[in-house]
Design a protein around this motif. Structure first.
Motif, PDB file in Angstrom:
ATOM      1  N   LEU A  32       0.816  -1.206   0.000  1.00 50.34           N
ATOM      2  CA  LEU A  32       0.000   0.000   0.000  1.00 50.34           C
ATOM      3  C   LEU A  32       0.859   1.269   0.000  1.00 50.34           C
ATOM      4  N   ALA A  33       2.044   1.194  -0.597  1.00 52.20           N
ATOM      5  CA  ALA A  33       2.989   2.310  -0.518  1.00 52.20           C
ATOM      6  C   ALA A  33       3.108   3.118  -1.802  1.00 52.20           C
ATOM      7  N   VAL A 304       6.052   3.458   9.578  1.00 55.16           N
ATOM      8  CA  VAL A 304       6.371   2.671   8.387  1.00 55.16           C
ATOM      9  C   VAL A 304       7.154   1.420   8.776  1.00 55.16           C
ATOM     10  N   GLU A 305       8.140   1.563   9.648  1.00 60.38           N
ATOM     11  CA  GLU A 305       8.946   0.409  10.057  1.00 60.38           C
ATOM     12  C   GLU A 305       8.127  -0.591  10.861  1.00 60.38           C
ATOM     13  N   ARG A 306       7.291  -0.102  11.737  1.00 60.79           N
ATOM     14  CA  ARG A 306       6.500  -1.002  12.569  1.00 60.79           C
ATOM     15  C   ARG A 306       5.437  -1.734  11.759  1.00 60.79           C
ATOM     16  N   LEU A 307       4.849  -1.058  10.790  1.00 61.01           N
ATOM     17  CA  LEU A 307       3.880  -1.734   9.934  1.00 61.01           C
ATOM     18  C   LEU A 307       4.570  -2.726   8.998  1.00 61.01           C
ATOM     19  N   VAL A 314       3.493   0.936   3.709  1.00 61.17           N
ATOM     20  CA  VAL A 314       2.884   2.244   3.471  1.00 61.17           C
ATOM     21  C   VAL A 314       4.009   3.236   3.213  1.00 61.17           C
ATOM     22  N   ARG A 315       3.657   4.441   2.801  1.00 64.34           N
ATOM     23  CA  ARG A 315       4.669   5.421   2.410  1.00 64.34           C
ATOM     24  C   ARG A 315       4.887   6.453   3.510  1.00 64.34           C
ATOM     25  N   SER A 316       6.132   6.622   3.926  1.00 59.51           N
ATOM     26  CA  SER A 316       6.490   7.738   4.795  1.00 59.51           C
ATOM     27  C   SER A 316       6.449   9.024   3.990  1.00 59.51           C
ATOM     28  N   CYS A 317       5.898  10.084   4.574  1.00 60.48           N
ATOM     29  CA  CYS A 317       5.825  11.377   3.880  1.00 60.48           C
ATOM     30  C   CYS A 317       6.955  12.324   4.282  1.00 60.48           C
TER      31      CYS A 317
END
Length: 348
Positions: A32-33, A304-307, A314-317
């Motif tokens: 989902l990133a 992001v790292e934990r997911l 997922v995407r870090s912004c």
């Protein structure tokens, strides 16, 4: 020999999302990133691509007529140009119009490649900050756009997801002296149509892509609606044979399968509402196939790292200039991917 590298490339560059291949183990990963369509391409697109492979020994049509004709049949009698993804359209448009030292104004925070491509052409890139709610500061954008060769505006915006109204876009067009590049990569999910503006304004380019709604991200095919006067200059500036035969054939065929696109649009609309209802964290309004989530008190990289450790990408912004470090961007995927994301984020 590193001294030969241009200063604009000594650091920075596009920041990519975490990939499934980066994760340990062989379990199922919720991807989902990257704002991809989780469904495979249309059977019509696959069949057209397979047939086109038979002629891959020849150079592609330099005018990409098979795709341009399909776009005209689908949208009407507009003028089109193509590129290797939306990135290719952006790069060629800037190459066509911008001289070293020219000004390019970009409404930020947004997709970083606008600035990267403009810097590569030697432009003076001006970031025009959005309002605290991420709506466009039209007055500031017009003020900076008065002497800019190109003003860049993404709607729905990546990564914030919000729309700029038809009326605000029109106000910007009438207030600037150069071109407006309107990035509509996600517009099919928004219920908004900016195309009527093409009939009125000679300083508008609207970019779109087959990567999202048509499931062709891996084939890298972008296109743009352009004013008639610009088309021959864009074609002259473009790299020869950029859009390959297989991508062009698949994209043209994808336009014939409306049901395929409509299925994912319905999926997106349903799950945007579900994310807002079920997540314990604030979800910003979105007209795209993703949402931006405020994960305060965590940082985006921490989440992001934990997911990722739970098999959810997922995407870090953090890499989006001007955006605080407590937002993540989450694409709308398959049902099981979305359900797992909700479960794992709420469990933090």
């Amino acid at each position: 020999m590193e001294h030969l590298v241009r200063s604009c490339y000594k650091q920075g560059g596009y920041v990519f999302a975490k990939k499934a291949a980066n994760l340990a183990g062989d379990g199922r990963v919720a991807r989902l990133a990257s704002n991809e369509n989780p469904e495979a391409p249309s059977p019509a697109a696959i069949a057209a691509a397979q047939e086109a492979v038979r002629t891959a020994n020849r150079y592609p049509d330099e005018r990409v007529d098979v795709l341009v004709s399909a776009l005209r049949a689908y949208y009407g009698n507009y003028h089109f140009v193509t590129g290797v993804g939306m990135d290719g359209v952006i790069e060629t448009l800037i190459r066509t119009l911008v001289d070293p030292g020219d000004k390019v104004a970009v409404s930020t925070p947004t997709f970083s490649f606008y600035g990267i491509a403009a810097q590569a052409q030697g432009a003076n890139v001006i970031a025009v900050r959005r309002q605290p709610d991420f709506s466009v500061d039209t007055a500031a954008l017009i003020r900076e756009g008065k002497d800019a060769k190109i003003v860049v505006l993404c709607t729905p915006n990546n990564p914030t997801g919000n729309l700029t109204s038809f009326e605000d876009v029109q106000t910007i067009l009438e207030g600037i002296c150069g071109m407006l590049f309107l990035d509509n990569a996600y517009v099919e999910f928004s219920g908004t149509d900016y195309l009527p503006l093409m009939r009125k304004y000679e300083n508008l380019v609207i970019g779109r892509t087959f990567s999202k709604v048509h499931s062709l991200a891996g084939l890298r095919i972008g296109y743009a609606f352009v004013p008639a006067w610009l088309q021959p200059f864009y074609l002259r500036a473009g790299t020869p044979f950029t859009v390959n035969t297989i991508s062009a054939a698949a994209a043209a065929a994808a336009l014939t399968d409306k049901a395929h696109a409509d299925r994912y649009i319905g999926q997106v609309v349903t799950w945007r509402k579900q994310f807002s209802a079920d997540l314990k964290y604030p979800v910003l309004p979105s007209g795209a196939n993703f949402v931006m989530v405020d994960v305060t008190p965590f940082t985006c990289d921490e989440v992001v790292e934990r997911l990722a450790a739970k098999g959810v990408l997922v995407r870090s912004c953090r890499s989006f200039t001007g955006l605080a470090d407590h937002y993540i961007r989450v694409s709308i995927g398959e049902d099981w991917e979305n359900e797992r994301f909700i479960k794992e984020l709420n469990a933090l």
